[in-house]
Design a protein around this motif. Sequence first.
Motif, short mmCIF file in Angstrom:
data_model
loop_
_atom_site.label_atom_id
_atom_site.label_comp_id
_atom_site.label_asym_id
_atom_site.label_seq_id
_atom_site.Cartn_x
_atom_site.Cartn_y
_atom_site.Cartn_z
N LEU A 551 0.90 -1.02 -0.21
CA LEU A 551 -0.08 -0.86 0.06
C LEU A 551 0.88 1.09 0.45
O LEU A 551 0.30 2.25 -0.95
N GLU A 552 2.25 1.10 0.52
CA GLU A 552 2.65 3.04 1.10
C GLU A 552 3.43 2.78 -0.53
O GLU A 552 3.91 4.01 -0.57
N GLN A 553 3.51 1.86 -0.96
CA GLN A 553 4.26 2.24 -2.19
C GLN A 553 3.84 1.58 -3.79
O GLN A 553 4.23 2.43 -4.97
N GLU A 557 -1.25 6.94 -9.58
CA GLU A 557 -1.60 7.55 -11.03
C GLU A 557 -2.05 6.59 -11.72
O GLU A 557 -0.89 5.98 -11.95
N PRO A 558 -3.11 6.43 -12.22
CA PRO A 558 -3.64 4.75 -12.28
C PRO A 558 -3.15 4.80 -13.80
O PRO A 558 -3.36 5.69 -15.01
N ARG A 559 -3.45 3.81 -14.52
CA ARG A 559 -3.31 3.72 -15.75
C ARG A 559 -3.97 3.21 -16.16
O ARG A 559 -5.60 2.71 -16.10
N LEU A 560 -4.58 3.71 -17.65
CA LEU A 560 -6.07 4.17 -17.84
C LEU A 560 -6.37 2.88 -19.34
O LEU A 560 -5.79 2.54 -19.97
N HIS A 641 -4.02 0.94 -7.73
CA HIS A 641 -4.16 2.91 -7.58
C HIS A 641 -4.78 2.86 -6.22
O HIS A 641 -5.63 2.58 -5.81
N LYS A 642 -3.38 3.31 -5.19
CA LYS A 642 -3.86 3.40 -4.11
C LYS A 642 -4.28 4.31 -3.91
O LYS A 642 -5.79 3.43 -2.37
N PRO A 643 -5.08 5.21 -3.79
CA PRO A 643 -6.84 5.99 -3.91
C PRO A 643 -7.98 4.56 -4.02
O PRO A 643 -8.84 4.80 -2.98
#
Length: 664
Positions: A551-553, A557-560, A641-643
């Motif tokens: 998670l912390e890494q 910015e996600p891939r689309l 994607h972290k969020p």
Amino acid sequence: MASIDHDPLFTSMCNEKTLQSQKEGFFNVFYQTVAENFKGANANWLTEVYHKVPTDAAKLRLVYEDPLVAYEVQGTLEYVKPVFREKDAKFSRQRREQATTLLGERKLPMALMMACQAVMRAPAQGVDAAIDKGLTLALALWTRAEVFVTMLDGKHAMQDLQLAVKCGLPVKQNADYYQRVAKCYALTGEDARAEVSTKVFHQLTGQNDTALRRLKEELDDLRVLKRETPTVEEQQTMPTFSGPAANKELLGASSKVKLVGSKEDPRGRYITAAEDLASGEPILAEPALAACLYPKFFGSHCNACFARLVAPVACRVCCGVAFCSVECRDRACTTYHRFECEYLDLMIGSGMSILCQLALRIVTQTGTPEAALRKGSEVLDVLCAHTQYRDPEDHFRRTLMTTFLLRCLQKAEFFGRRTTESPEPTELELQVGAVLLGLLQTLQFNAHEVYETRITGNHRIDSAKVQYLGVGIYRAASMFNHECYPGVLRTFCGTSIVFHTSRPLRTGAVIPENYGPHFLRQAKALRQRNLRSRYWFKCDCRTCTEDWPLLEQLSDEPRLLCPTARCGNVLPHPGKSGQHQAKCTLCKKQVNLEPGLRMVETALDLYTSGAEMMANEQIDQAIELLTRGINIFMQVAVPPHKPTHVAEESLRVCFADKGTTSRY
């Protein structure tokens, strides 16, 4: 399993933990004593004799008949006898008197504790006539009802009064009884019934107007105090599926999922989406086939339904377990507990694991050997046991545990009154033993740990912690295959298991559960080691194949997804370059990523709003916002994607809050 097991010592430790939870228990001594016999006389007995016997039933029969082990096995089993905490009228009376003293000092929590102990230790009506004229239990309940009235809990006070009457409390011409009943009704808002009880009280006091006036004043005071004291009732929300929404093949499941595959399939039988699923959809609400409470919670939770105890109801024979209601007690004592009651302390003292207790529970709750064979067959036919991969020594340990469990059943007369005291089983007993041995293997891979959400502070989300209460076995829930990035969120309502989708899943997609090691919290190497040793498979899910970071890494910015219809290609995030045009390497088209990026921003805004709703303890609104955000994100982008993963974890917390919760 052998071909992928690179850590046999750790695997052995994991296996042993599912059989024995305590090294100091006497079962370990039992095993060592028997093992010394065959290791001394024939070091290859396990591999050359025992392991070559073809079936579990034949292996079980062997340990009763082979001279190399039979003498120690049968000799030890002959010592099995009842070990349990019996009732004690004198102790109960002492606790009752202490409760009364503490009540007078307004030390209400301590008074309630003493009163509960008095109830739990009191023998049934008439058992010990030398103390309290055989009414120790009725008087203990009477005292606890007084404590509950003082604590403004009319509901539990009334339950205790009604139970006290059933246990022999004299109510005819008993003005004090109707006085207390009137107080209970006043506290529960049943003013008409309170008035009737008040009139009866007045009659029984010989029309004593002073006593009547005093009682009415007390009732008014109780009503005022009750209004001024907020009542916290933890509500459980259990999804239900009925009519067309109910799955015809899987009890407790939605018609939006289906069971596919076979036992011969490398993936076994598993669950897929029968239609498109959005994030947050309920897809399973399944009662446990059987569930066992951890012994450390015997004094705080109901042994049958796992509800937190307020006014515990005792077994009529032992003091070892408690129930939340007469209904739970009677249901348990007419099925499983009547066979476990006098041997439960012995079984705990053996050091056996909770899974061994669960295996026995599946058998005892059926009530008869014939029903146990039917139920055992239903479970073993659909759930994997990996018997062919099991180490001979581990299998032998489980067989030896089976002989102990089977002996407890014999002594508890699960098979009726036996004509012999010999531990050697009859053919019917041997068949039930084979079921137990099969369960001791399959539960290792299929049981679920049951939890409640414990709220320890003022804020129900920030102070929430998971507390594991016991284990259960579920047919449908066991059919979900594992991925390190699960597609479901697992919560509990009592002993029932509930699954909600954590992310959108298309028709035909596998719906994965997580067996423990989540990619957010455990690195790939450790996850795979745990899965190999605990569940005997090598995980090749997308998370492991792509080696997603913790998670912390994770990146923000996600891939689309390529916006071209039916392309499905994944494109890198443009970063902060402001360049929203890109050429897809699959469909070869020039595409505009800006609409997708705007939808990702919308999803992020919804995540933020959902977090604010959680902070305000508006759980339903938080769920609605979080699921909308996740659904929007998954239309245009792909994890990790972290969020989004934080939002999924937040969603899990919200659904857990709507399951079993407790404050203390």
